[in-house]
Design a protein around this motif. Structure first.
Motif, mmCIF file in Angstrom:
data_model
loop_
_atom_site.group_PDB
_atom_site.id
_atom_site.type_symbol
_atom_site.label_atom_id
_atom_site.label_comp_id
_atom_site.label_asym_id
_atom_site.label_seq_id
_atom_site.Cartn_x
_atom_site.Cartn_y
_atom_site.Cartn_z
ATOM 1 N N PHE A 552 0.831 -1.199 0.000
ATOM 2 C CA PHE A 552 0.000 0.000 0.000
ATOM 3 C C PHE A 552 0.870 1.255 0.000
ATOM 4 O O PHE A 552 1.954 1.279 0.603
ATOM 5 C CB PHE A 552 -0.907 0.026 1.226
ATOM 6 C CG PHE A 552 -2.013 -1.005 1.188
ATOM 7 C CD1 PHE A 552 -2.457 -1.525 -0.011
ATOM 8 C CD2 PHE A 552 -2.616 -1.449 2.355
ATOM 9 C CE1 PHE A 552 -3.470 -2.464 -0.060
ATOM 10 C CE2 PHE A 552 -3.627 -2.380 2.323
ATOM 11 C CZ PHE A 552 -4.058 -2.892 1.116
ATOM 12 N N GLN A 553 0.349 2.312 -0.626
ATOM 13 C CA GLN A 553 0.968 3.631 -0.597
ATOM 14 C C GLN A 553 -0.137 4.675 -0.469
ATOM 15 O O GLN A 553 -1.030 4.748 -1.313
ATOM 16 C CB GLN A 553 1.784 3.891 -1.871
ATOM 17 C CG GLN A 553 3.035 3.041 -1.995
ATOM 18 C CD GLN A 553 3.871 3.426 -3.200
ATOM 19 O OE1 GLN A 553 3.559 4.383 -3.904
ATOM 20 N NE2 GLN A 553 4.944 2.685 -3.431
ATOM 21 N N ALA A 554 -0.099 5.444 0.612
ATOM 22 C CA ALA A 554 -1.072 6.524 0.807
ATOM 23 C C ALA A 554 -0.664 7.724 -0.042
ATOM 24 O O ALA A 554 0.468 8.213 0.062
ATOM 25 C CB ALA A 554 -1.145 6.912 2.285
ATOM 26 N N VAL A 555 -1.600 8.222 -0.887
ATOM 27 C CA VAL A 555 -1.331 9.349 -1.796
ATOM 28 C C VAL A 555 -2.399 10.420 -1.569
ATOM 29 O O VAL A 555 -3.557 10.130 -1.252
ATOM 30 C CB VAL A 555 -1.332 8.898 -3.269
ATOM 31 C CG1 VAL A 555 -0.169 7.954 -3.532
ATOM 32 C CG2 VAL A 555 -2.643 8.215 -3.635
ATOM 33 N N TRP A 556 -1.995 11.673 -1.749
ATOM 34 C CA TRP A 556 -2.896 12.806 -1.543
ATOM 35 C C TRP A 556 -3.812 12.981 -2.751
ATOM 36 O O TRP A 556 -3.464 12.611 -3.870
ATOM 37 C CB TRP A 556 -2.105 14.088 -1.328
ATOM 38 C CG TRP A 556 -1.246 14.076 -0.087
ATOM 39 C CD1 TRP A 556 0.068 13.788 -0.021
ATOM 40 C CD2 TRP A 556 -1.677 14.394 1.240
ATOM 41 N NE1 TRP A 556 0.519 13.886 1.267
ATOM 42 C CE2 TRP A 556 -0.536 14.266 2.072
ATOM 43 C CE3 TRP A 556 -2.890 14.777 1.817
ATOM 44 C CZ2 TRP A 556 -0.587 14.507 3.435
ATOM 45 C CZ3 TRP A 556 -2.936 15.014 3.178
ATOM 46 C CH2 TRP A 556 -1.801 14.871 3.975
ATOM 47 N N ASP A 557 -4.974 13.582 -2.489
ATOM 48 C CA ASP A 557 -5.892 13.968 -3.557
ATOM 49 C C ASP A 557 -5.534 15.390 -3.991
ATOM 50 O O ASP A 557 -5.601 16.315 -3.178
ATOM 51 C CB ASP A 557 -7.343 13.909 -3.058
ATOM 52 C CG ASP A 557 -8.355 14.115 -4.178
ATOM 53 O OD1 ASP A 557 -7.948 14.525 -5.289
ATOM 54 O OD2 ASP A 557 -9.551 13.878 -3.945
#
Length: 628
Positions: A552-557
């Protein structure tokens, strides 16, 4: 003469009474078999033996008072003799034998003391000492004389001694009849001669006519009749392994689709569509942030359908990018085995809208459309190459190549995409300048990390960039990089396990979100790049994907920089959006259309379109109904 004889017998009886008289202690309840020498606090009774004659017969006459006094002693003496008889009738144990022998020695000593005291001419009317068992037995009137054979030679012994020897003989005969010694000897011989049995198991004999287990004729390469079939030529696998796939030759590569060979006119129209679309695309960055309420309302309008789910690559998706076009929806996916797939969701049918290329030989870990020219797509691979796909020319040109090192991530240092920062898996970094005519200039820089997974440039202050290592996160200044070794400005050491990614917020860069294998998402305050960046929020989230799923990789909107998205392991399958405060804003649920984990996700910079890729090469696109 008869009168004199009677007188003599009467004198002997009187003498016998004087010798055997004793006074028993009245406080003793039971009498032990072992003679015990008793010390009396009073006077000691002594017995004197003198020669017997008729002249001194009167000296042995006992008064009636003395006889009456000793009558009680005679009763006690009879009881004591009865106990001795009962005891002698039992089988003597070795301990009892030892006790009886001690008693014999004591009795003999007592008798000897009696004879010794007889020489002393002193008389006393005091009580007599307790005499041994032998003398008591001699006064017993019972006919217990032993007639045991072999004891005739001991006629001089007392009846007690004869009784004891008889018991010893009977016990010896009894134990001899048991034959214990012979049994023990035989048992010892059996133990010595006995050997442990052989534990070797006899193997069954193999029979030549035995029918073996059934096997597949296809695996044996024979037909049903048993005739061997000719060897079939091995065909190359469509999916190659990273370790065995050879490196592609350097230089530009032709943009030729691998999933179709016919209809070149259709592919030519596809390239023209992408080129024309890139010229008219514009990036709307002047629009401010919307409220959380309106943002959630727009997210609720995004749906997933069968038309927006398509298998694009033949391996797990490692990277995703959405074209910034405002009119068409174009999604690019980088796969594990070096493939780059392009999918135009506007074109129907959807099977004809997918084109797959092979610009790399290993995993494509990073994929971006050029911010200056969206007709260019840049892809970075583990094979140490960075290529730029130009749709206007139909080629993949080589931007950077390093066969001695493996690339992990890259980002644009300049807004016009002229300079790039490339991260290596071994912890090194490369500064790439594309403005050099003919080729790119590369400068190798050593960092303080042993491994770098992701690298991201600050959106406002582009001289700063952040790197995610194994356990630490560093922020560097591109103006202070040194080829021999560069020290970071800030180090974030709050992570306890392996880090997957770290990204600045897309518009201001005031926040940093990190993904770690300790099942925590962390948000840091990076509004002021100083010696310390405080930790704002920690969110519990399951990030354990295992070996078969992409991490998983958390990415900004980009439309709402205080919100980010990440895949989820929860059931039913979903993609979740969180606020920087830790609150869950929205969950994308696809029902039957979303049955797998979307590990890699990306968002359109201006439109409400989200794409997620799984580990089988399938792309799921959530979009509003008006954009479908």
């Amino acid at each position: 003469m008869s009168g004199s004889g009677a007188a003599v017998e009467k004198a002997e009886s009187r003498q016998r009474l004087q010798v055997n008289e004793y006074k028993e202690n009245q406080n003793i309840d039971c009498i032990s078999l072992r003679p015990v020498q008793t010390t009396l606090l009073g006077k000691t009774a002594k017995v004197y033996l003198v020669p017997f004659s008729l002249s001194n017969l009167d000296q042995f006459k006992c008064s009636k008072s003395l006889i009456g006094k000793n009558s009680n002693n005679e009763v006690a003496c009879k009881k004591y003799k009865t106990k001795i008889k009962k005891t002698c009738g039992r089988i003597l144990t070795p301990k009892m034998k030892a006790t009886s022998s001690n008693a014999d020695s004591t009795l003999q000593k007592s008798s000897l003391d009696v004879h010794t005291e007889s020489n002393k001419p002193q008389h006393s009317n005091s009580d007599a000492v307790i005499i041994g068992v032998d003398m008591e037995s001699s006064q017993d009137g019972d006919s217990d004389e032993d007639t045991t054979p072999g004891l005739d030679d001991f006629s001089g012994l007392s009846p007690y001694e004869r009784k004891r020897l008889k018991n010893i003989s009977e016990n010896a005969n009894f134990f001899a009849s048991l034959q214990l010694s012979e049994s023990a000897a035989r048992l010892r011989e059996m133990i010595k001669k006995r050997q442990p049995p052989e534990s070797k198991r006899k193997k069954p004999k193999k029979t030549t006519n035995e029918i073996g287990c059934r096997r597949s004729m296809r695996l044996l390469n024979v037909d049903p009749s048993g005739v061997s079939l000719p060897a079939t030529p091995t065909q190359p696998s469509l999916v190659a392994d990273d370790e065995t796939q050879p490196l592609l030759p350097p230089g530009p590569l032709e943009m030729a689709p691998k999933n179709r060979d016919d209809n070149k006119e259709l592919f030519k129209g596809f390239l023209e569509t992408w080129t024309a679309m890139s010229k008219t695309s514009s990036k709307n960055t002047e629009k401010g942030l919307s409220s959380i309420k309106s943002y959630k309302g727009n997210l609720n309008g995004m749906v997933l359908s069968e038309d927006t789910v398509q298998k694009v690559t033949k391996g797990p998706v490692f990277s995703l990018a959405i074209h910034p076009s405002e009119t068409r929806t174009l999604v690019a996916a980088g796969a594990k085995f070096g493939q780059v797939g392009l999918w135009d969701l506007t074109q129907k049918p959807k099977e004809d809208a997918v084109y797959v290329f092979q610009p790399h030989s290993q995993s494509v870990s990073c994929l971006y459309f050029s911010p200056a020219n969206p007709a260019h797509i840049l892809s970075l691979s583990y094979d140490g190459t960075l290529r730029c796909g130009d749709f206007s020319r139909g080629i993949f040109e080589e931007v950077c190549r390093n066969e001695g090192s493996s690339f992990s991530s890259f980002d644009f240092l300049a807004e016009d995409a002229s300079t790039l920062i490339v991260a290596h898996w071994d912890g090194n970094m490369s500064l790439v300048d594309r403005r050099t005519p003919g080729t790119s200039y590369e400068k190798l820089i050593n960092s303080s990390l042993t491994k770098i997974r992701t690298i991201h440039v600050h959106p406002v202050h582009r001289q700063y960039f952040i790197t995610a290592g194994l356990r630490d996160i560093h922020i560097y200044d591109a103006r202070r990089l040194n080829a021999r070794g560069s020290q970071p400005l800030i180090s974030l050491t709050e992570h306890t396990k392996s880090i997957a990614s770290a990204y600045f917020s897309p518009l201001t860069g005031n926040r940093v979100v990190t993904t770690c294998a300790d099942c925590k998402l962390r948000i840091f305050d990076s509004s002021c790049i100083s010696s310390q960046i405080p930790l704002l929020t920690t969110i519990r989230h399951n990030t354990i994907t295992g070996r078969w799923l992409t991490r998983f990789q958390a990415v900004w909107d980009p439309k709402q920089e205080d919100c980010f998205m990440i895949g989820s392991m929860a059931y039913p399958r979903r993609v979740e959006i969180f606020h920087e405060t830790g609150k869950r804003v929205h969950s994308f649920l696809g029902g039957e259309c979303l049955a797998s984990v979307c590990s890699i996700n990306t968002v359109h910079p201006t439109r409400y379109i989200m794409a997620g890729g799984n580990s089988s090469g399938k792309i799921h696109v959530f979009m509003s109904e008006k954009n479908c």
